[in-house]
Design a protein around this motif. Structure first.
Motif, PDB file in Angstrom:
ATOM      1  N   LEU A  68       0.835  -1.206   0.000  1.00 45.38           N
ATOM      2  CA  LEU A  68       0.000   0.000   0.000  1.00 45.38           C
ATOM      3  C   LEU A  68       0.867   1.253   0.000  1.00 45.38           C
ATOM      4  N   ARG A  69       1.927   1.227   0.812  1.00 46.04           N
ATOM      5  CA  ARG A  69       2.852   2.363   0.820  1.00 46.04           C
ATOM      6  C   ARG A  69       3.527   2.521  -0.530  1.00 46.04           C
ATOM      7  N   ALA A  70       3.971   1.402  -1.112  1.00 49.49           N
ATOM      8  CA  ALA A  70       4.658   1.456  -2.401  1.00 49.49           C
ATOM      9  C   ALA A  70       3.755   1.984  -3.502  1.00 49.49           C
ATOM     10  N   ALA A  71       2.453   1.787  -3.350  1.00 44.31           N
ATOM     11  CA  ALA A  71       1.502   2.292  -4.343  1.00 44.31           C
ATOM     12  C   ALA A  71       1.164   3.761  -4.118  1.00 44.31           C
ATOM     13  N   GLY A  72       1.723   4.365  -3.057  1.00 42.71           N
ATOM     14  CA  GLY A  72       1.538   5.797  -2.836  1.00 42.71           C
ATOM     15  C   GLY A  72       0.626   6.174  -1.688  1.00 42.71           C
ATOM     16  N   MET A  73       0.031   5.202  -1.000  1.00 40.78           N
ATOM     17  CA  MET A  73      -0.848   5.527   0.124  1.00 40.78           C
ATOM     18  C   MET A  73      -0.020   6.001   1.310  1.00 40.78           C
ATOM     19  N   THR A  74      -0.502   7.009   2.000  1.00 43.15           N
ATOM     20  CA  THR A  74       0.165   7.473   3.212  1.00 43.15           C
ATOM     21  C   THR A  74      -0.304   6.632   4.395  1.00 43.15           C
ATOM     22  N   ASP A  75       0.453   6.680   5.474  1.00 45.03           N
ATOM     23  CA  ASP A  75       0.055   5.940   6.671  1.00 45.03           C
ATOM     24  C   ASP A  75      -1.280   6.441   7.202  1.00 45.03           C
ATOM     25  N   GLN A  76      -1.515   7.736   7.072  1.00 37.13           N
ATOM     26  CA  GLN A  76      -2.785   8.296   7.543  1.00 37.13           C
ATOM     27  C   GLN A  76      -3.957   7.695   6.775  1.00 37.13           C
ATOM     28  N   THR A 116      -0.011   5.901 -10.515  1.00 37.73           N
ATOM     29  CA  THR A 116      -0.300   6.779 -11.656  1.00 37.73           C
ATOM     30  C   THR A 116       0.843   7.719 -12.006  1.00 37.73           C
ATOM     31  N   GLY A 117       1.970   7.634 -11.317  1.00 38.69           N
ATOM     32  CA  GLY A 117       3.088   8.518 -11.642  1.00 38.69           C
ATOM     33  C   GLY A 117       3.957   8.760 -10.433  1.00 38.69           C
ATOM     34  N   PRO A 118       4.990   9.599 -10.593  1.00 42.07           N
ATOM     35  CA  PRO A 118       5.894   9.880  -9.469  1.00 42.07           C
ATOM     36  C   PRO A 118       5.145  10.428  -8.264  1.00 42.07           C
ATOM     37  N   SER A 119       5.618  10.076  -7.087  1.00 40.47           N
ATOM     38  CA  SER A 119       4.967  10.498  -5.849  1.00 40.47           C
ATOM     39  C   SER A 119       6.008  11.081  -4.902  1.00 40.47           C
ATOM     40  N   ARG A 120       5.561  11.946  -3.996  1.00 40.50           N
ATOM     41  CA  ARG A 120       6.436  12.488  -2.957  1.00 40.50           C
ATOM     42  C   ARG A 120       6.062  11.892  -1.613  1.00 40.50           C
ATOM     43  N   ASN A 121       5.504  10.695  -1.628  1.00 42.92           N
ATOM     44  CA  ASN A 121       5.130  10.020  -0.395  1.00 42.92           C
ATOM     45  C   ASN A 121       6.347   9.893   0.514  1.00 42.92           C
ATOM     46  N   GLY A 122       6.225  10.303   1.754  1.00 43.79           N
ATOM     47  CA  GLY A 122       7.357  10.268   2.671  1.00 43.79           C
ATOM     48  C   GLY A 122       7.466   8.992   3.483  1.00 43.79           C
ATOM     49  N   ALA A 174      12.473   5.547  -3.809  1.00 43.65           N
ATOM     50  CA  ALA A 174      12.278   4.298  -4.549  1.00 43.65           C
ATOM     51  C   ALA A 174      11.505   4.547  -5.835  1.00 43.65           C
ATOM     52  N   ASP A 175      10.506   5.420  -5.767  1.00 47.37           N
ATOM     53  CA  ASP A 175       9.687   5.709  -6.939  1.00 47.37           C
ATOM     54  C   ASP A 175      10.497   6.454  -8.002  1.00 47.37           C
ATOM     55  N   THR A 176      11.357   7.374  -7.566  1.00 49.39           N
ATOM     56  CA  THR A 176      12.212   8.094  -8.510  1.00 49.39           C
ATOM     57  C   THR A 176      13.155   7.144  -9.229  1.00 49.39           C
ATOM     58  N   VAL A 177      13.775   6.225  -8.480  1.00 51.11           N
ATOM     59  CA  VAL A 177      14.702   5.260  -9.091  1.00 51.11           C
ATOM     60  C   VAL A 177      13.961   4.324 -10.034  1.00 51.11           C
TER      61      VAL A 177
END
Length: 302
Positions: A68-76, A116-122, A174-177
């Motif tokens: 879920l995190r890798a797909a861009g979901m935040t912990d919140q 769907t594209g690059p993410s800035r998920n922390g 990870a998403d950028t790489v």
């Protein structure tokens, strides 16, 4: 002088909807909450009577949270959908062990969103796929200094990621790489600003460290801890090895490299590369003749 530890404030009943057993445990005695608590108690009793505990191993739950995190979901967002408090989610991830069956069900029922594209998920994800992608680019002849330049990072950043001792990396990194690897996949370093000497030396260093080249990977394998590429001919059967060599030759031939260049890059005989390329172009299998040793043995048998 010691300071008393700050007590965690209890979660109020109003946090949960009516019909939730947790609201009943916090004092609500309405009919929906009472029914939910009764149903939960009956279910736990049934599990105990049938020899099944009310807890399950946390492995699958933790793996799903990583996805879920890798797909861009935040912990919140994960906590909101699974109806978990912040300490509860982090306790599951860090301590592992077991979790309540009901908790596992809520987390596993969260669908993995489409990327769907690059993410800035922390948030953080396992670093394995990031390391493998950068190692593969090295194996293809891309020096770390060139990767740093293209990523617009400080000198030594990609080398730092490759050598990182930790198990996790920020999702945004990870998403950028991942996207960066996709843009370079199939490109020949010598044709895009890397000198032949640097490319050759980078490939040699990667080979010495047994880093697999791109032909050994499918995209989903980079992040799979259970997948290990076969790095030596001894690990492959004859047909598997032949198929892999054909794939490598076909991949490089698509960039109009000469047979000599392909042979030098793959460490194969030029005649072998020429025969395989002819097979690929004509669709006809080459005729293999027995060697001298084989002919002598056949004559002795006769």
């Amino acid at each position: 002088m010691t300071t008393a530890a700050k007590r965690r404030q209890p979660i109020p009943a109003e946090t949960f909807d009516h019909g939730d057993a947790r609201r009943y445990r916090r004092g609500c005695t309405c009919r929906p909450c009472t029914d939910a608590a009764t149903s939960e108690a009956r279910r736990w009793k049934y599990l105990r009577e049938t020899g099944r505990g009310g807890v399950v191993a946390a492995n699958k739950v933790i793996a799903h949270v990583w996805k879920l995190r890798a797909a861009g979901m935040t912990d919140q967002e994960i906590r909101a959908q699974a109806r978990l408090s912040p300490p509860h989610l982090y306790q599951i991830i860090r301590q592992g062990g077991t979790v309540r069956h009901t908790t596992a069900t809520r987390i596993l029922s969260i669908p993995i969103p489409e990327i769907t594209g690059p993410s800035r998920n922390g948030t953080h994800v396992p670093i394995l796929g990031t390391k493998r992608r950068l190692q593969t680019l090295n194996a293809e002849g891309w020096p770390c200094k060139e990767l740093d330049r293209r990523l617009d990072t400080g000198t030594g950043y990609t080398a730092y990621l490759i050598r990182a001792a930790g198990d996790i990396v920020r999702y945004s990194t990870a998403d950028t790489v991942r996207h960066f690897y996709t843009t370079l996949a199939g490109l020949i370093p010598e044709e895009h600003g890397v000198t032949a000497t640097n490319a050759r030396q980078t490939r040699a260093r990667a080979a010495a460290k047994q880093w697999a080249r791109a032909a050994y990977w499918d995209d989903e394998d980079f992040d799979n801890p259970d997948f290990t590429p076969a790095l030596s001919d001894d690990d492959l059967g004859m047909h598997q090895l032949g198929a892999l060599r054909r794939a490598e030759i076909a991949h490089l031939a698509a960039f109009n490299l000469s047979h000599a260049e392909i042979a030098a890059r793959l460490g194969m005989a030029e005649g072998y590369v020429r025969d395989i390329a002819r097979e690929i172009n004509t669709g006809q299998k080459r005729i293999r003749t027995a060697g001298p040793a084989a002919n002598e043995s056949l004559g002795a048998a006769a």
